[in-house]
Design a protein around this motif. Structure first.
Motif: not given
Length: 215
Positions: A8, A79, A82, A141-142, A145, A198, A201
């Motif tokens: 991340q 983040a 996400a 995370a984006n 996900s 997220s 992050e």
């Protein structure tokens, strides 16, 4: 979930961002098309699992659109996006539980042949999306996900096919209800993973922003 395992802290290059955008556009188109097909088939067949899968396609389309919007932005903004997607996955899981309960109370009997045909088409569509997003499964995370959503979709499609076989073999609607409940569980599990990463992050982004302002 630590930064080291999830990557991340990695800032994608412009070339990686451009490549990711192309993949997201392709996956977005697949999700929109399959939502249109599956929602109609799910209602016509009276299948809770098909309707749940259709709403999942719609949710994924919205999530991928958000991902396209924040590609190339700072980690904090990615983040935040996400986190919103993780919350959406959680809401979807709770909604599917409600649909499953409704069908159980009304003892609906879905059309197994429609479930099987549409479920197979959805599986092929999600398998293509899964392959396109595979390279980004370890990103921020984006990115992660988007991959988790598609992974859950593939598993959900396999479950829909099993439900179709169960409905055909038993002449009862309970396999469809069970699969809808499984899909809800997958959505909730995915939501927890995305929300946890997220949040980590967001903390990293806040710390970096503070250090820039005070440095």
């Amino acid at each position: 979930m630590g930064a080291e395992c999830c990557g991340q802290d990695h800032e994608p290059s412009k070339q990686e961002d451009a490549s990711y955008r192309r993949v997201l556009w392709a996956v977005l188109g697949i999700n929109v098309a399959m939502f249109a097909v599956e929602i109609g088939a799910g209602v016509a067949a009276g299948s809770a699992s098909l309707q749940a899968d259709a709403l999942d396609f719609l949710g994924d389309a919205g999530n991928h659109a958000i991902s396209l919007f924040v590609v190339g932005m700072a980690l904090r903004h990615r983040a935040m996006a996400a986190f919103a997607k993780g919350a959406t996955m959680g809401v979807f899981g709770l909604w599917v539980i409600g649909v499953a309960i409704w069908h159980a109370m009304h003892a609906t009997l879905p059309e197994a042949s429609t479930m099987g045909a549409v479920g197979l088409a959805a599986l092929l569509a999600n398998a293509a999306s899964f392959g396109l997003l595979w390279a980004y499964r370890g990103g921020d995370a984006n990115m992660r996900s988007a991959w988790i959503c598609t992974r859950n979709d593939v598993l959900g499609n396999l479950a829909v096919l099993l439900a179709a076989l169960g409905v055909f073999g038993t002449g009862a609607g309970w396999p469809d209800i069970i699969v809808a409940a499984i899909m809800a569980g997958l959505a909730l599990q995915g939501a927890i993973v995305v929300l946890q990463q997220s949040r980590a992050e967001l903390d990293t982004g806040k710390r970096d922003l503070y250090e820039k302002r005070t440095g």
